[in-house]
Structure formats: structure tokens, C-alpha cells
Scaffold this motif. Structure first.
Motif, PDB file in Angstrom:
ATOM      1  N   UNK A 168       0.892  -1.298  -0.141  1.00 38.62           N
ATOM      2  CA  UNK A 168       0.167   0.081   0.135  1.00 38.62           C
ATOM      3  C   UNK A 168       0.845   1.234  -0.148  1.00 38.62           C
ATOM      4  N   UNK A 169       0.245   2.188  -0.710  1.00 40.75           N
ATOM      5  CA  UNK A 169       1.101   3.540  -0.696  1.00 40.75           C
ATOM      6  C   UNK A 169       0.497   4.571   0.329  1.00 40.75           C
ATOM      7  N   UNK A 170       1.404   5.110   0.968  1.00 36.06           N
ATOM      8  CA  UNK A 170       1.057   6.121   2.114  1.00 36.06           C
ATOM      9  C   UNK A 170       1.467   7.571   1.489  1.00 36.06           C
ATOM     10  N   UNK A 171       0.749   8.507   1.825  1.00 32.22           N
ATOM     11  CA  UNK A 171       1.187   9.829   1.496  1.00 32.22           C
ATOM     12  C   UNK A 171       0.566  10.707   2.424  1.00 32.22           C
ATOM     13  N   UNK A 172       1.346  12.052   2.723  1.00 29.64           N
ATOM     14  CA  UNK A 172       0.944  12.937   3.844  1.00 29.64           C
ATOM     15  C   UNK A 172       0.301  14.047   2.836  1.00 29.64           C
ATOM     16  N   UNK A 173      -1.204  14.070   3.142  1.00 24.97           N
ATOM     17  CA  UNK A 173      -2.058  15.205   2.498  1.00 24.97           C
ATOM     18  C   UNK A 173      -1.754  16.389   3.323  1.00 24.97           C
ATOM     19  N   UNK A 174      -1.468  17.826   2.753  1.00 26.11           N
ATOM     20  CA  UNK A 174      -1.150  19.019   3.368  1.00 26.11           C
ATOM     21  C   UNK A 174      -2.359  19.664   3.769  1.00 26.11           C
ATOM     22  N   UNK A 175      -3.463  19.716   2.829  1.00 27.44           N
ATOM     23  CA  UNK A 175      -4.719  20.346   2.866  1.00 27.44           C
ATOM     24  C   UNK A 175      -5.719  20.255   1.886  1.00 27.44           C
ATOM     25  N   UNK A 176      -6.853  20.071   2.220  1.00 26.14           N
ATOM     26  CA  UNK A 176      -8.141  19.563   1.495  1.00 26.14           C
ATOM     27  C   UNK A 176      -9.351  20.641   1.651  1.00 26.14           C
ATOM     28  N   UNK A 177      -9.650  21.300   0.778  1.00 28.18           N
ATOM     29  CA  UNK A 177     -11.185  22.143   1.221  1.00 28.18           C
ATOM     30  C   UNK A 177     -12.081  21.773   0.159  1.00 28.18           C
ATOM     31  N   UNK A 178     -13.323  21.995   0.841  1.00 29.83           N
ATOM     32  CA  UNK A 178     -14.497  21.873  -0.129  1.00 29.83           C
ATOM     33  C   UNK A 178     -15.181  23.049  -0.590  1.00 29.83           C
ATOM     34  N   UNK A 179     -15.117  23.239  -2.152  1.00 28.97           N
ATOM     35  CA  UNK A 179     -15.619  24.167  -2.618  1.00 28.97           C
ATOM     36  C   UNK A 179     -16.946  23.998  -3.198  1.00 28.97           C
ATOM     37  N   UNK A 180     -17.759  24.687  -3.760  1.00 25.97           N
ATOM     38  CA  UNK A 180     -18.855  24.237  -4.408  1.00 25.97           C
ATOM     39  C   UNK A 180     -18.657  23.360  -5.631  1.00 25.97           C
ATOM     40  N   UNK A 181     -17.332  23.271  -6.246  1.00 23.81           N
ATOM     41  CA  UNK A 181     -17.246  22.335  -7.282  1.00 23.81           C
ATOM     42  C   UNK A 181     -16.647  20.962  -6.686  1.00 23.81           C
ATOM     43  N   UNK A 182     -16.454  20.678  -5.532  1.00 19.36           N
ATOM     44  CA  UNK A 182     -15.946  19.602  -5.023  1.00 19.36           C
ATOM     45  C   UNK A 182     -14.603  19.949  -4.338  1.00 19.36           C
ATOM     46  N   UNK A 183     -13.972  18.749  -3.912  1.00 20.56           N
ATOM     47  CA  UNK A 183     -12.629  18.920  -3.009  1.00 20.56           C
ATOM     48  C   UNK A 183     -11.296  19.188  -3.772  1.00 20.56           C
ATOM     49  N   UNK A 184     -10.717  20.167  -3.139  1.00 26.40           N
ATOM     50  CA  UNK A 184      -9.539  20.738  -3.897  1.00 26.40           C
ATOM     51  C   UNK A 184      -8.381  20.254  -2.818  1.00 26.40           C
ATOM     52  N   UNK A 185      -7.301  19.801  -3.503  1.00 30.26           N
ATOM     53  CA  UNK A 185      -6.063  19.018  -2.993  1.00 30.26           C
ATOM     54  C   UNK A 185      -5.134  20.021  -2.995  1.00 30.26           C
ATOM     55  N   UNK A 186      -4.470  20.420  -1.888  1.00 34.04           N
ATOM     56  CA  UNK A 186      -3.427  21.217  -1.965  1.00 34.04           C
ATOM     57  C   UNK A 186      -1.964  20.675  -1.335  1.00 34.04           C
TER      58      UNK A 186
END
Ligand code: SF4
Length: 301
Positions: A168-186
């Protein structure tokens, strides 16, 4: 909808609960556990192997003690913590931390290393503290400190099986936000110079892979509809820039293929030295007969 952070956590708990409790002895996950002590591969490990397989082995297989920590690693982590603090306060409905508070946090983290810090040429503890303050100020003054949408997660981990032949691959996600269009991964990056489109595309596979992992982990709760890097330059006048990344499925597959090759090398114990610019900041250089001394190593590309 309810509180996004909680919904996302619930979706992840559901996924974890349905996962097998421990790897069976013959799985890639079990093999990874026996080689590195971890049942997964992280993006950081994959990048480390690609840069120098011998340095990977010192760190993750032999678990040798590092002689020092490169200042760039320590500084990058400290800045990530500062950016995360701003989004955490937003998620919890708290006021945005002040510049002094964030710069103090960066300074504390810079002073917290148990290992000696190896500074680059012309750098010192003082110059890094001052740089941290300037970068915090630039970030707080930019729209990226409070982007549109609701904060969903900050500094969280995502993981999953992307190919049954590799752990399995593991990654650290810095920031996710929810906008009217969906999730934005930063993803945040601190860098010496501004990124050009080539540099964005070179780094994009990491973000595309994380988006794929998140989509699978969230199992239909929401989808990642946009991805972006936010870069903050380590300069006299730091510049904060957002770089949008488009999803390209073929890039994800190329990334999975590369991880497969790296995993093949790891499980077969293929750990050659790869002397070059990474030797300059390699914390295992004193143990490595192939180490190129700083005068002999070419600069980081
Ligand atoms: S000193 Fe250079 S060649 Fe040796 S392990 Fe470190 S990066 Fe690799």
C-alpha cells in the motif's frame, strides 16, 4: 452537509474498519514490513530510493543513525507546520494566528532538532529564523491563507493499494478544502526560486497519486475535482504562488509503474550508491565510500 472534517474522518474510519487487520505473511505489505519495519511505501521513501538507493538503505533498511539533519528539511517541516496552523484555526473557527505567533512556532521547531543541523553556505540559525518570519508574513498577506471553501483536512495521511504487486502507498496530505465544485487538494512547497511550468509538471505525479488515493479512500463521499501546489519562495521578498495541476490518468499510471520498479529494487536488495549533488546533504556520507565531497559534487539541478 455537516462538519466536513468529521464526515471525512467517518468515511476514513469506515474504510479502515473494512480493511484486513494485519498483512498475511506472503503479501507485499508483509514483505515491506519485514524490510523497512513499515507495512507500506511512502512517497518520501520512493523519492529517496530514486535519488540514491544506498541512502535509502541506510535510512529505511539498516536504520542507521543520521549524522545531522539538513537545514532545508528542518526548515521545510517548520514552514509546513506554520501553514497547517493557519488552516487548523480556520477549521476550528478560531481567529487566524498572528504573524508573531506563527514565526515563534517556526523558531521553536527550528530549535527542536535532536540532531546537529547542517546549514547551507551563507546560512545560519539567525538567517533561517528571519527567513521564516518573512515567509510567514508573505503567506498571511496572500489570499492562500484563507482560500475559498470549507477546510476538510489538514496534514492528514492517505493510503491505499494501487497495485496488488506492490505494498500500500501512503502519503501525507497537506490541505483539502471543499468548494462548490468539489474537493481541492493542495500541497505546499518551499523553494529557492519560483516554479516554472516544467517544475510543476515534474512534481505533479505526487499530487495526482494522492488524489487517486483520496478518491478511493473516501469511496464516493466526495471526489477531488482540483489540485494545486502553493509555492512560497525562500527569498528576501518571498512570493506566494498557486499552480493548478490537471488530472492526467496516464501520469498516475506512469507513477505507479515507477513505484513498481522502485519496489522491485527494494525487495531484491538492490541498493547501489548514486554519488552526485545529494551527497552534499547526505546524513550518511561518513559511512559511504562513494560519497563525493562538497567540492566535487555538482549543484542540485
Ligand atoms: S553519500 Fe552520496 S552516494 Fe553515498 S549514500 Fe549518500 S547520497 Fe548516496
Amino acid at each position: 452537509m455537516g462538519v466536513p472534517g468529521k464526515d471525512m474522518a467517518d468515511a476514513k474510519v469506515k474504510a479502515w474498519e473494512s480493511a484486513p487487520p494485519s498483512p498475511s505473511p506472503s503479501t507485499p505489505s508483509a514483505e515491506a514490513l519485514s524490510i523497512t519495519g513499515r507495512p507500506h511505501l511512502s512517497w518520501t521513501q520512493v523519492s529517496s530510493y530514486q535519488q540514491c538507493p544506498r541512502a535509502f538503505a541506510f535510512k529505511y533498511v539498516e536504520r542507521a543513525e543520521a549524522d545531522f539533519i539538513p537545514s532545508s528539511l528542518l526548515f521545510g517541516s517548520a514552514m509546513h507546520e506554520a501553514f497547517a496552523k493557519v488552516h487548523e484555526c480556520d477549521m476550528e473557527g478560531l481567529p487566524c494566528p498572528s504573524s508573531a505567533e506563527l514565526a515563534g512556532k517556526v523558531s521553536n521547531l527550528l530549535n527542536s532538532s535532536l540532531l546537529p543541523v547542517k546549514y547551507s553556505k551563507g546560512e545560519s540559525s539567525e538567517t533561517l529564523h528571519a527567513l521564516g518570519q518573512r515567509m510567514v508574513d508573505a503567506f498571511l498577506a496572500s489570499p492562500e491563507a484563507r482560500p475559498e471553501g470549507q477546510v476538510v483536512c489538514v496534514e492528514d495521511r492517505t493510503s491505499g493499494v494501487i497495485d496488488p504487486q506492490i505494498p500500500p502507498i501512503e502519503g501525507k496530505v497537506d490541505f483539502v478544502r471543499l468548494t462548490k465544485d468539489g474537493l481541492v487538494l493542495r500541497d505546499y512547497k518551499t523553494s529557492r526560486s519560483r516554479w516554472n511550468p516544467d517544475k510543476v509538471e515534474e512534481s505533479a505525479p505526487q499530487l495526482r497519486l494522492y488524489a487517486t488515493l483520496l478518491d478511493r479512500e473516501l469511496d464516493g463521499w466526495r471526489r477531488i475535482t482540483a489540485m494545486e501546489f502553493v509555492t512560497v519562495t525562500k527569498a528576501v521578498k518571498p512570493v506566494v504562488t498557486t499552480h493548478a495541476v490537471a488530472m492526467r490518468q496516464e501520469s498516475v499510471q506512469a507513477c505507479i509503474d515507477q513505484i513498481g520498479q522502485v519496489w522491485d529494487g527494494i525487495r531484491k536488495g538492490v541498493f547501489p550508491t548514486r554519488p552526485g549533488w545529494p551527497c552534499r546533504t547526505c546524513p550518511y556520507a561518513s559511512r559511504c565510500p562513494a560519497a563525493i565531497n562538497p567540492a566535487g559534487a555538482t549543484d542540485e539541478p
